[in-house]
Design a protein around this motif. Structure first.
Motif, PDB file in Angstrom:
ATOM      1  N   ARG B 137     -17.847  37.054 -46.790  1.00 19.22           N
ATOM      2  CA  ARG B 137     -16.533  36.894 -46.161  1.00 19.22           C
ATOM      3  C   ARG B 137     -15.684  35.823 -46.824  1.00 19.22           C
ATOM      4  NH1 ARG B 137     -19.048  36.891 -40.193  1.00 19.22           N
ATOM      5  NH2 ARG B 137     -18.995  39.118 -39.733  1.00 19.22           N
ATOM      6  N   ALA B 144     -12.715  38.546 -44.899  1.00 21.46           N
ATOM      7  CA  ALA B 144     -12.950  37.546 -43.847  1.00 21.46           C
ATOM      8  C   ALA B 144     -13.105  38.211 -42.487  1.00 21.46           C
ATOM      9  CB  ALA B 144     -11.813  36.537 -43.805  1.00 21.46           C
ATOM     10  N   LYS B 145     -12.608  39.436 -42.359  1.00 22.71           N
ATOM     11  CA  LYS B 145     -12.667  40.118 -41.072  1.00 22.71           C
ATOM     12  C   LYS B 145     -13.648  41.276 -41.081  1.00 22.71           C
ATOM     13  CE  LYS B 145      -8.387  38.244 -39.905  1.00 22.71           C
ATOM     14  NZ  LYS B 145      -7.088  38.286 -39.302  1.00 22.71           N
ATOM     15  N   ARG B 147     -17.071  43.240 -40.719  1.00 20.31           N
ATOM     16  CA  ARG B 147     -18.235  43.113 -39.856  1.00 20.31           C
ATOM     17  C   ARG B 147     -19.510  43.108 -40.693  1.00 20.31           C
ATOM     18  NH1 ARG B 147     -14.329  42.384 -37.061  1.00 20.31           N
ATOM     19  NH2 ARG B 147     -13.868  43.491 -35.126  1.00 20.31           N
ATOM     20  N   PRO B 160      -9.420  48.864 -40.736  1.00 25.38           N
ATOM     21  CA  PRO B 160      -9.522  47.469 -40.273  1.00 25.38           C
ATOM     22  C   PRO B 160      -9.028  47.260 -38.853  1.00 25.38           C
ATOM     23  CG  PRO B 160      -7.785  47.686 -41.943  1.00 25.38           C
ATOM     24  CD  PRO B 160      -8.488  49.008 -41.862  1.00 25.38           C
ATOM     25  N   GLN B 163     -12.183  48.241 -35.799  1.00 18.66           N
ATOM     26  CA  GLN B 163     -13.556  47.847 -36.087  1.00 18.66           C
ATOM     27  C   GLN B 163     -14.309  47.612 -34.782  1.00 18.66           C
ATOM     28  OE1 GLN B 163     -14.284  45.453 -39.673  1.00 18.66           O
ATOM     29  NE2 GLN B 163     -12.324  44.540 -39.198  1.00 18.66           N
ATOM     30  N   ARG B 164     -15.616  47.877 -34.831  1.00 13.57           N
ATOM     31  CA  ARG B 164     -16.413  47.632 -33.638  1.00 13.57           C
ATOM     32  C   ARG B 164     -16.619  46.141 -33.439  1.00 13.57           C
ATOM     33  NH1 ARG B 164     -21.148  52.238 -34.318  1.00 13.57           N
ATOM     34  NH2 ARG B 164     -19.704  53.991 -34.115  1.00 13.57           N
ATOM     35  N   PRO B 165     -16.473  45.686 -32.200  1.00 10.96           N
ATOM     36  CA  PRO B 165     -16.767  44.272 -31.971  1.00 10.96           C
ATOM     37  C   PRO B 165     -18.254  43.995 -32.200  1.00 10.96           C
ATOM     38  CG  PRO B 165     -16.307  45.412 -29.893  1.00 10.96           C
ATOM     39  CD  PRO B 165     -16.067  46.397 -30.986  1.00 10.96           C
ATOM     40  N   GLU B 166     -18.567  42.825 -32.724  1.00 11.08           N
ATOM     41  CA  GLU B 166     -19.967  42.462 -32.964  1.00 11.08           C
ATOM     42  C   GLU B 166     -20.310  41.193 -32.208  1.00 11.08           C
ATOM     43  OE1 GLU B 166     -21.228  44.325 -37.165  1.00 11.08           O
ATOM     44  OE2 GLU B 166     -20.812  42.199 -37.176  1.00 11.08           O
ATOM     45  N   PHE B 171     -26.454  44.643 -33.193  1.00 12.71           N
ATOM     46  CA  PHE B 171     -25.687  45.424 -34.163  1.00 12.71           C
ATOM     47  C   PHE B 171     -25.748  46.908 -33.826  1.00 12.71           C
ATOM     48  CE2 PHE B 171     -26.928  41.531 -36.401  1.00 12.71           C
ATOM     49  CZ  PHE B 171     -25.669  41.065 -36.734  1.00 12.71           C
ATOM     50  N   SER B 187     -22.916  38.188 -45.296  1.00 10.49           N
ATOM     51  CA  SER B 187     -21.525  37.936 -44.907  1.00 10.49           C
ATOM     52  C   SER B 187     -21.190  36.452 -44.771  1.00 10.49           C
ATOM     53  CB  SER B 187     -21.245  38.588 -43.553  1.00 10.49           C
ATOM     54  OG  SER B 187     -21.149  39.969 -43.689  1.00 10.49           O
ATOM     55  N   ASN B 188     -22.096  35.699 -44.166  1.00 12.69           N
ATOM     56  CA  ASN B 188     -21.794  34.305 -43.820  1.00 12.69           C
ATOM     57  C   ASN B 188     -22.111  33.294 -44.917  1.00 12.69           C
ATOM     58  OD1 ASN B 188     -20.601  34.512 -41.299  1.00 12.69           O
ATOM     59  ND2 ASN B 188     -22.573  34.616 -40.241  1.00 12.69           N
TER      60      ASN B 188
END
Lengths: 418, 301
Positions: B137, B144-145, B147, B160, B163-166, B171, B187-188
């Motif tokens: 990200r 950055a956005k 998932r 975009p 997107q499904r909330p996480e 997951f 990602s992080n």
């Protein structure tokens, strides 16, 4: 300093238009030197083309084209920075009521919440909302930043009034650790550097607090919970009988030699090894991913849970949950859904809608017939098979579920077990 | 620090391993997208740790543009051999030959966007339902956005706005027939995290990442390797320089940095003081401010 030996702190910020959230994040990134020259160049150019006569640090946190066109943040964006003491992940979320679900998403993984209050305006409806979400999601630490102090002449009195107003409200919420800091994100007062204009404030700066807040007891270290993700069976000559249980510890401390119980079978065994990549681990605790082997051959599979013999979670098909509704389609009683909990998945039925919470006043609204997007409501759910869970206040991992639409497969609700 | 704290690299490792194991458990035909860059090498290393002593239970897919650094291909083949994992190669040249993709023309021609066709064709041919990649990200604002579990429709596109909330570490990989997921276990991680972890774990990397001598062409401020894939423009000349790469894409578009850093310690020092982002040298991102967002919507990595 050894970069390899610092902790990770995840925090969330919620803010509405104009309360200075993007400027604050821009300031943290800028003052911690986490902004690169090419990013700064892009922001400078963008500020210029918009006709601003200053560099708008808030543009650093703008993401998607569609958002920039509208000049708002519509989604959770993740930002990263590090200081010699810690590495930080910011879940940057919009603060308006129609984005409650985004705030909840950002809050779900946070150790800490920054709640911004505009010093000129004091406590607003949105402050209540942000504080309530932080408490609902059980974020262990909160920092209330009274921002724009430069616009109230750095007045101690204004600050004190806001602090006592906030305390009066938050006493109902049960957030364990709340700190208050008077800041000016625009000028950098008390963000990274101490303000010279507020000698009356004796506390630490925001950055110092972020770097030093004690987070090692944020995970549950008492109740041992190990949900199994998968079973590792190498099928090779040298590892014919190897059967490892892969998973991430959600609570407690596991050691080789511990007597453990497997759910739902109830079989009892002893931990033979805890390892990762062949390296032996003497103690495993949250949030470590490990592989566990047991002394006895037990037929565990994904969705099962390894716990201590004398400390088991609740095992039940009936859940009482507080949900945040995430979907544009409302839900009614008697709807069939899919429930995902730890590594388990089952179908379920929403049996009853009990009440909604007005997140601005915290009042209950009883006798409801549907739950709509961004609502926070209490539901009863009956699942097709038993789940092994704890109350959310005891364990954020084993106490949470997501609700999925059976037809569209979308995530439609986020639930905290009561 | 108390005894029951793990440092941030171990926490990121633990998170990534959790996600990789979720992919293996939730999907029928997952693959790892292997570019030969350090992030996908790191991802492969994490996948090995996640399932040890078993082998990585999914194949690696490499989209070969035909414009790769030879070092990348040699490294890839060696790694696959060592891990005993299956490798699938999707060829851009083949897509061009079949008329599925059209080569760009001009001096700045690149095969970067042509990869989308080969990638989607390869995923379809192998009925892949989850393709994991080493995207992070912190690389680019459109990411950055992103998932961890990123849903793609039956045309491979990213939406975009939808997107499904996480939440927590739950997951949701459920999907309809024909749809697939892109999953991003690291990602992080930031660039610094990646390098620190590579050092901590002593992970082998292609020689491209370390300081070396190379014939280069400087174009629009970007240092490009001189190769058969690059056409010199008027006034451009080939210079021998001491460089290394911070990212590894195709030869004609990956910018190098002038650097004397020939080991991990020096690279980490260099990154700690550097003032430009990793993708600052990527000609493919410079085409438009939203170049990455646009490509991602179409099905790019």
């Amino acid at each position: 300093m050894d970069y390899q030996d610092i902790e990770l702190l995840r925090f969330t910020t919620a803010g509405s238009v104009d309360d200075g959230k993007s400027t604050l994040i821009g300031r943290l990134l800028y003052d911690s030197k986490s902004i690169f020259q090419d990013q700064l160049d892009a922001v400078e150019e963008s500020s210029k083309s918009k006709g601003f006569d200053y560099v708008d640090l808030s543009l650093l946190t703008d993401g998607l084209k569609s958002e920039r066109e509208q000049g708002i943040t519509i989604d959770v964006a993740y930002r990263y920075f590090a200081t010699p003491r810690r590495k930080f992940i910011i879940a940057d979320t919009p603060g308006h009521i129609q984005y409650t679900r985004n705030m909840v998403t950002g809050a779900s993984t946070a150790n800490l919440a920054i709640i911004l209050i505009d010093a000129r305006k004091g406590m607003l409806e949105q402050t209540h909302r942000h504080a309530f979400i932080a408490s609902l999601l059980r974020i262990p630490h909160a920092i209330v930043c009274v921002n724009k102090m430069d616009l109230v002449d750095y007045s101690e009195e204004v600050y004190d009034t806001i602090v006592s107003d906030f305390k009066a409200f938050s006493s109902k919420l049960g957030i364990k650790d709340i700190q208050f800091i008077p800041i000016s994100a625009l000028n950098g007062d008390n963000v990274v550097n101490r303000s010279e204009k507020m000698d009356w404030y004796q506390g630490s700066t925001l950055m110092y607090h972020l770097e030093t807040v004690h987070i090692s007891s944020d995970h549950n270290l008492v109740d041992c919970r190990f949900p199994i993700q998968s079973v590792i069976r190498p099928h090779t000559l040298e590892n014919q009988d190897y059967r490892g249980f892969a998973g991430r510890v959600d609570g407690g401390v596991f050691k080789p030699g511990d007597k453990v119980k497997s759910l739902p079978s109830g079989f009892v065994s002893t931990i033979k090894t805890i390892e990762l990549n062949g390296e032996q681990i003497t103690e495993a605790f949250a949030p470590m991913s490990v592989t566990m082997t047991l002394e006895d051959e037990i037929d565990n599979s994904r969705g099962d849970m390894i716990v201590r013999e004398n400390n088991v979670p609740e095992v039940s098909q009936d859940l009482e949950v507080l949900v945040t509704w995430m979907s544009a389609s409302p839900i009614q009683a008697r709807t069939k859904v899919v429930v995902k909990h730890t590594t388990n998945e089952t179908v379920g039925m929403v049996k009853e809608l009990k009440y909604k919470i007005d997140i601005n006043t915290l009042h209950r609204i009883e006798a409801i017939d549907k739950v709509e997007m961004n609502d926070i409501a209490r539901l009863s759910i009956r699942t097709a098979k038993p789940l092994f869970f704890d109350a959310y206040k005891k364990n954020r991992q084993t106490g949470s579920v997501i609700i999925i639409d059976e037809q569209t497969n979308e995530t439609i609700g986020a639930g905290m077990i009561i | 620090m108390s005894n029951y704290v793990i440092n941030h690299l171990k926490e990121l490792e633990s998170e990534a391993i959790f996600v990789i194991r979720e992919i293996a458990a939730q999907f029928e035909n997952p693959v790892l997208l292997f570019s030969g860059g350090k992030d996908s090498i790191l991802l492969t290393h994490l996948a090995k740790k996640a399932f040890y002593p078993a082998k990585i239970p999914f194949p690696l897919i490499h989209i070969d543009t035909g414009h790769n650094f030879p070092e990348t291909i040699a490294f890839r083949d060696e790694l696959v051999e060592k891990l005993g994992v299956k490798l699938i190669v999707g060829s851009v040249q083949e897509a061009i030959d079949k008329g599925r993709a059209k080569e760009e023309t001009g001096a700045d021609a690149s095969r970067n966007s042509l990869q989308i066709v080969s990638l989607l064709d390869t995923l379809e041919a192998y009925k892949v339902d989850a393709a994991m990649g080493g995207a992070r990200r912190d690389e680019e604002k459109a990411r950055a956005k992103e998932r961890f579990f990123s849903h793609r429709d039956e045309f491979g596109q990213w939406d975009p706005k939808n997107q499904r909330p996480e939440l927590w570490n739950l997951f949701n990989g459920r999907k309809n027939y024909g749809e697939h997921f892109r999953v991003f276990p690291i990602s992080n991680w930031t660039e610094m995290d990646v390098w620190e972890y590579i050092k901590l774990e002593n992970i082998d990397l292609p020689s491209l990442y370390f300081s070396h001598q190379r014939d280069c062409v400087v174009r629009d401020g970007v240092i490009l390797a001189n190769s058969e894939f690059i056409k010199l423009k008027e006034g451009e000349e080939v210079v021998n320089m001491t460089i290394r790469y911070r990212t590894c894409g195709d030869m004609p578009i990956t910018g190098a940095v002038e650097s004397e850093a020939d080991d991990l310690v020096k690279i980490i020092e260099e990154i700690a003081t550097t003032r430009t982002t990793e993708r600052g040298g990527r000609a493919d991102d410079k085409r438009a401010e939203t170049a990455m967002e646009d490509r991602k919507k179409q099905g790019y990595f």
